[in-house]
Design a protein around this motif. Sequence first.
Motif: not given
Length: 334
Positions: A279-287
């Motif tokens: 989840x953190x990877x998804x959020x970091x990537x999208x940001x």
Amino acid sequence: MLKQLLLVAITASFIAVGCGESSTGSGKPKLVYIAKNTGNPYFDPLIQGFKDAAAEQGCEVVTVAPATADATSQLPLIEDQIQQGVGAIALSPNSTEALNRVLDEAMAKGIAVITVDSDLTNNEKSRTVAVKTADPQSVGEGQIELLGSLIGYSGKFAILSATTDAPNQNEWIGIMKKTLETNPKYKNMQLVETAYGNDEPQKSLTEAEALLTKYPDLKGIVAPTTVGVAAAAQAVETAKKADTVFVTGLGTPNQMRRFIQNGTVKAFALWSPYDEGYLAGQVAAQLAKKSLTIKSGTKIQAGKLGEREVREKSVIITGPPTVFTKENIDQFHF
Ligand code: RAM
């Protein structure tokens, strides 16, 4: 001379490999994840999840961690990543206070800051968003209920924590204490001490042993840290006190399996560190790709996890914990 040349060559190839991950000039957004410390297997699946999500989003990832979980140990690593020009810094902070200056600097440079697992409690302005495990209130209450159910809701117990600064443990312990004070169900349970093992196996073991010696009538140790709970189980097993002292807390199934199977520990809990990292990877990537703006109520498409909503104070919750016992532990391998 030859030795010197060799050293230069080795150093150069190290730099090349390091940059290979963070600045190949591939044009892909770069992310870093900074764990609390090295040598804690809790972070292995978390890192794997982070990497998988980043790969799905077409981002590059570097992961680094300090040797210890001291309040300031992550500072030079964050500074270094700002220099490297990453698009997002995800980190499990070791302090709610000590890192704010550099994190503010990162954000001022347009770098997204994502706290993962632990948060900058009361300093939320120094990060873009927090990806937490389970809802902290339910973690704190759940730890007290789990311990209570094991000790018959009565008797002396101790908490074995991580470091004195650990943001997530301190948040959960605060809720545990409040739960004890306010819920009459727990009025006969007495917290005698909170000890700190710094998320180091040896120090945690020494602290657990000291608790057993200091309180001969102790009925329980609750350790809301995977390092602490494994050490407490070890101490109770060695002291042959499994019949009188109940150990529980937050642990990884792999580290606790032996103690569950031989009866030293009856039950403990944890969420999925892999999902949390993913989840953190998804959020970091999208940001980092600037395809996401964080606002309360924003719905995030988190790949194979589905949708998550941004809560108040820009917090995203991964999912509820599982309670592990002899009955189900063999289904879990992390
Ligand atoms: C340890 C770390 C981590 C925490 C778990 C439960 O591994 O302190 O931050 O979430 O325990």
